[in-house]
Write an enzyme that holds these catalytic residues in place. Structure first.
Site, mmCIF file in Angstrom:
data_model
loop_
_atom_site.group_PDB
_atom_site.id
_atom_site.type_symbol
_atom_site.label_atom_id
_atom_site.label_comp_id
_atom_site.label_asym_id
_atom_site.label_seq_id
_atom_site.Cartn_x
_atom_site.Cartn_y
_atom_site.Cartn_z
ATOM 1 N N LYS A 11 0.798 -1.331 0.113
ATOM 2 C CA LYS A 11 -0.049 -0.075 -0.039
ATOM 3 C C LYS A 11 1.015 1.366 0.036
ATOM 4 C CE LYS A 11 -3.894 -2.164 2.271
ATOM 5 N NZ LYS A 11 -4.931 -2.037 3.290
ATOM 6 N N TYR A 51 -12.661 -2.031 -4.096
ATOM 7 C CA TYR A 51 -12.859 -2.023 -2.684
ATOM 8 C C TYR A 51 -14.537 -2.033 -2.711
ATOM 9 C CZ TYR A 51 -8.328 -2.275 -0.447
ATOM 10 O OH TYR A 51 -7.237 -2.458 -0.205
ATOM 11 N N ASN A 114 -2.217 0.365 6.323
ATOM 12 C CA ASN A 114 -1.473 -0.891 7.262
ATOM 13 C C ASN A 114 -0.698 -1.884 6.290
ATOM 14 O OD1 ASN A 114 -3.662 -1.949 5.472
ATOM 15 N ND2 ASN A 114 -4.757 -3.175 6.889
ATOM 16 N N HIS A 117 -2.313 -5.566 1.564
ATOM 17 C CA HIS A 117 -3.435 -6.172 1.527
ATOM 18 C C HIS A 117 -3.307 -7.551 1.060
ATOM 19 C CE1 HIS A 117 -7.619 -7.133 0.064
ATOM 20 N NE2 HIS A 117 -6.941 -7.546 -1.214
ATOM 21 N N GLU A 128 -9.362 -10.365 -7.792
ATOM 22 C CA GLU A 128 -8.507 -9.294 -7.482
ATOM 23 C C GLU A 128 -7.166 -9.375 -8.494
ATOM 24 O OE1 GLU A 128 -9.860 -8.566 -2.919
ATOM 25 O OE2 GLU A 128 -7.907 -9.425 -3.310
HETATM 26 P P1 CMP Z 1 -7.367 -4.497 3.366
HETATM 27 O O1 CMP Z 1 -6.837 -6.014 3.773
HETATM 28 O O2 CMP Z 1 -6.986 -3.804 2.146
HETATM 29 O O3 CMP Z 1 -8.925 -4.635 3.113
HETATM 30 C C1 CMP Z 1 -9.791 -3.533 3.609
HETATM 31 C C2 CMP Z 1 -9.185 -2.418 4.363
HETATM 32 O O4 CMP Z 1 -9.971 -1.773 4.799
HETATM 33 C C3 CMP Z 1 -8.358 -3.011 5.142
HETATM 34 O O5 CMP Z 1 -7.123 -3.648 4.793
HETATM 35 C C4 CMP Z 1 -7.851 -1.720 6.121
HETATM 36 O O6 CMP Z 1 -6.863 -0.928 5.573
HETATM 37 C C5 CMP Z 1 -9.096 -0.962 5.813
HETATM 38 N N1 CMP Z 1 -9.949 -0.986 7.095
HETATM 39 C C6 CMP Z 1 -10.640 -1.868 7.652
HETATM 40 N N2 CMP Z 1 -11.031 -1.278 8.708
HETATM 41 C C7 CMP Z 1 -11.033 0.188 8.635
HETATM 42 C C8 CMP Z 1 -11.221 1.163 9.712
HETATM 43 N N3 CMP Z 1 -11.932 0.785 10.921
HETATM 44 N N4 CMP Z 1 -10.831 2.264 9.452
HETATM 45 C C9 CMP Z 1 -9.890 2.521 8.218
HETATM 46 N N5 CMP Z 1 -9.886 1.534 7.262
HETATM 47 C C10 CMP Z 1 -10.159 0.131 7.690
#
Ligand code: CMP
Length: 139
Positions: A11, A51, A114, A117, A128
């Site tokens: 990311k 998403y 984070n 993904h 995906e």
């Molecule tokens: P990812 O695995 O990319 O799939 C969905 C993403 O939504 C997740 O990682 C997080 O980065 C994001 N996400 C999930 N929960 C939250 C939250 N409470 N606030 C902001 N982003 C979120």
């Protein structure tokens, strides 16, 4: 149909912090083979489509604008039990809850930023991967 492939994105936060190399090293050392890889940036529209499954979630807008805010690395990875093993390698969505030694514990800043993904099912791994890669881009 069960497959041995999963899909990942490194990311924008991890790219910006120069963690691409460190994350790829962890991925390779965990036994994943790179089937396809691309360094690119999502438009807001493309991030919204990627998403779409989270459209009703309160964080959807933040997620879409964040994921289109800078370049990402997209990849298809192969290994036995790829989806589950990759989710173990990356750790919990919230890095404060991720186990020691996981990618998110090592490199992630927050639940939104984070670092990586990982697909949550074989079906989503296929969808995906198809979002980014043609047949000719897979090896
Ligand atoms: P990812 O695995 O990319 O799939 C969905 C993403 O939504 C997740 O990682 C997080 O980065 C994001 N996400 C999930 N929960 C939250 C939250 N409470 N606030 C902001 N982003 C979120």
């Amino acid at each position: 149909m069960a497959t041995n492939r999963t899909f990942t994105m490194i990311k924008p936060d991890a790219v910006e912090n120069n963690y691409i190399g460190g994350i790829l090293k962890m991925i390779n050392e965990a036994g994943f083979r790179i089937v396809a890889m691309k360094y690119t940036q999502l438009s807001e529209e493309a991030a919204g489509t990627f998403y779409e499954v989270h459209k009703e979630r309160p964080f959807y807008g933040e997620l879409v604008s964040y994921m289109s805010s800078g370049p990402i690395v997209a990849a298809i990875l192969e290994k036995e039990n790829a989806v589950a093993d990759f989710r173990t390698l990356i750790g919990a969505t919230d890095p404060t809850k991720a186990d020691e030694g996981t990618i998110r514990k090592t490199y992630a800043k927050s639940i939104a930023a984070n670092a990586v993904h990982g697909s949550d099912s074989d079906e989503n791994a296929q969808v995906e991967g198809d979002f980014y890669f043609s047949k000719l881009e897979r090896f």
